[in-house]
Design a protein around this motif. Structure first.
Motif, PDB file in Angstrom:
ATOM      1  N   UNK A  24       0.841  -1.203   0.000  1.00 13.58           N
ATOM      2  CA  UNK A  24       0.000   0.000   0.000  1.00 13.58           C
ATOM      3  C   UNK A  24       0.874   1.250   0.000  1.00 13.58           C
ATOM      4  N   UNK A  25       1.909   1.252   0.834  1.00 20.25           N
ATOM      5  CA  UNK A  25       2.805   2.407   0.889  1.00 20.25           C
ATOM      6  C   UNK A  25       3.522   2.631  -0.439  1.00 20.25           C
ATOM      7  N   UNK A  26       3.827   1.561  -1.145  1.00 18.14           N
ATOM      8  CA  UNK A  26       4.443   1.687  -2.462  1.00 18.14           C
ATOM      9  C   UNK A  26       3.480   2.390  -3.417  1.00 18.14           C
ATOM     10  N   UNK A  27       2.215   2.012  -3.355  1.00 24.23           N
ATOM     11  CA  UNK A  27       1.208   2.669  -4.196  1.00 24.23           C
ATOM     12  C   UNK A  27       0.980   4.120  -3.774  1.00 24.23           C
ATOM     13  N   UNK A  28       1.190   4.411  -2.508  1.00 26.81           N
ATOM     14  CA  UNK A  28       1.007   5.775  -1.993  1.00 26.81           C
ATOM     15  C   UNK A  28       2.263   6.632  -2.120  1.00 26.81           C
ATOM     16  N   UNK A  29       3.311   6.099  -2.715  1.00 29.41           N
ATOM     17  CA  UNK A  29       4.592   6.813  -2.738  1.00 29.41           C
ATOM     18  C   UNK A  29       4.498   8.203  -3.360  1.00 29.41           C
ATOM     19  N   UNK A  30       3.576   8.410  -4.298  1.00 31.31           N
ATOM     20  CA  UNK A  30       3.408   9.727  -4.915  1.00 31.31           C
ATOM     21  C   UNK A  30       2.341  10.566  -4.216  1.00 31.31           C
ATOM     22  N   UNK A  31       1.884  10.111  -3.083  1.00 30.16           N
ATOM     23  CA  UNK A  31       0.829  10.797  -2.338  1.00 30.16           C
ATOM     24  C   UNK A  31       1.374  11.272  -0.990  1.00 30.16           C
ATOM     25  N   UNK A  32       0.700  12.210  -0.345  1.00 29.76           N
ATOM     26  CA  UNK A  32       1.218  12.752   0.916  1.00 29.76           C
ATOM     27  C   UNK A  32       0.972  11.867   2.139  1.00 29.76           C
ATOM     28  N   UNK A  33       0.356  10.703   1.952  1.00 31.59           N
ATOM     29  CA  UNK A  33       0.037   9.849   3.092  1.00 31.59           C
ATOM     30  C   UNK A  33       0.861   8.577   3.097  1.00 31.59           C
ATOM     31  N   UNK A  34       0.983   7.993   4.286  1.00 25.65           N
ATOM     32  CA  UNK A  34       1.657   6.709   4.447  1.00 25.65           C
ATOM     33  C   UNK A  34       1.017   5.967   5.607  1.00 25.65           C
ATOM     34  N   UNK A  35       1.213   4.671   5.639  1.00 19.70           N
ATOM     35  CA  UNK A  35       0.739   3.856   6.763  1.00 19.70           C
ATOM     36  C   UNK A  35       1.963   3.493   7.583  1.00 19.70           C
ATOM     37  N   UNK A  36       1.885   3.709   8.893  1.00 22.24           N
ATOM     38  CA  UNK A  36       3.015   3.428   9.786  1.00 22.24           C
ATOM     39  C   UNK A  36       2.554   2.586  10.964  1.00 22.24           C
ATOM     40  N   UNK A  37       3.494   1.802  11.490  1.00 21.49           N
ATOM     41  CA  UNK A  37       3.217   0.985  12.673  1.00 21.49           C
ATOM     42  C   UNK A  37       3.425   1.847  13.910  1.00 21.49           C
ATOM     43  N   UNK A  38       2.495   1.779  14.840  1.00 23.48           N
ATOM     44  CA  UNK A  38       2.588   2.501  16.116  1.00 23.48           C
ATOM     45  C   UNK A  38       2.483   1.487  17.241  1.00 23.48           C
ATOM     46  N   UNK A  39       2.586   1.942  18.466  1.00 20.73           N
ATOM     47  CA  UNK A  39       2.425   1.050  19.616  1.00 20.73           C
ATOM     48  C   UNK A  39       1.026   0.445  19.664  1.00 20.73           C
ATOM     49  N   UNK A  40       0.034   1.164  19.126  1.00 24.13           N
ATOM     50  CA  UNK A  40      -1.357   0.705  19.165  1.00 24.13           C
ATOM     51  C   UNK A  40      -1.740  -0.142  17.964  1.00 24.13           C
ATOM     52  N   UNK A  41      -0.933  -0.153  16.903  1.00 29.78           N
ATOM     53  CA  UNK A  41      -1.266  -0.901  15.699  1.00 29.78           C
ATOM     54  C   UNK A  41      -0.750  -0.189  14.465  1.00 29.78           C
ATOM     55  N   UNK A  42      -1.660   0.128  13.549  1.00 32.12           N
ATOM     56  CA  UNK A  42      -1.302   0.767  12.288  1.00 32.12           C
ATOM     57  C   UNK A  42      -2.124   2.031  12.110  1.00 32.12           C
ATOM     58  N   UNK A  43      -1.499   3.044  11.514  1.00 29.07           N
ATOM     59  CA  UNK A  43      -2.198   4.313  11.365  1.00 29.07           C
ATOM     60  C   UNK A  43      -1.773   4.979  10.053  1.00 29.07           C
ATOM     61  N   UNK A  44      -2.745   5.598   9.386  1.00 24.78           N
ATOM     62  CA  UNK A  44      -2.433   6.369   8.187  1.00 24.78           C
ATOM     63  C   UNK A  44      -2.220   7.808   8.626  1.00 24.78           C
TER      64      UNK A  44
END
Length: 135
Positions: A24-44
């Motif tokens: 998903x992050x590869x597809x979002x590479x040209x966009x201002x958003x990313x998905x990251x792992x946090x202590x609580x799980x995953x967040x965009x």
């Protein structure tokens, strides 16, 4: 989203989640958003490169004096109301009320002292890790 929520919705677990997020992050590479792992799980979230631009378009929630009061509390980790007032002056009591109302700090009674500390909302808002050693 927690890993449990992702599992419930998609059936993915563990490494499969990480692989899907990478795609998903590869597809979002040209966009201002990313998905990251946090202590609580995953967040965009908005990529760091776009944060300065983003803040130019929103009205700041805190003025400079309020940010300075918040910085004192954050730097100390945990401090008494009287210590903040000693450092920042009497107007800091208004700042403290606003910062509590906004959810950036919390107030706790410990005997005769009232102790202030930052909250998880503070960490998320300023994109900080829970562990101060990582800063």
């Amino acid at each position: 989203m927690s890993e449990e929520e992702i599992k419930r919705v998609s059936g993915l677990v563990g490494v499969a989640i990480e692989k899907a997020v990478d795609e998903i992050n590869l597809e979002l590479s040209d966009h201002p958003f990313e998905i990251v792992k946090t202590d609580e799980g995953w967040e965009m979230r908005l990529k760091k490169d776009y944060m300065k631009l983003f803040y130019r378009f929103i009205e700041p929630e805190l003025n400079k004096a309020e940010l300075k009061t918040l910085a004192v509390i954050a730097a100390k980790g945990e401090t008494s109301v009287s210590e903040v007032l000693r450092i920042r002056g009497g107007s800091a009591s208004n700042h403290i009320r606003k910062l509590i109302r906004m959810g950036f700090i919390k107030k706790e009674r410990r005997g005769r002292r009232t102790v202030l500390s930052i909250t998880e909302k503070f960490n998320k808002y300023f994109s900080l890790e829970k562990n101060p050693d990582k800063l």
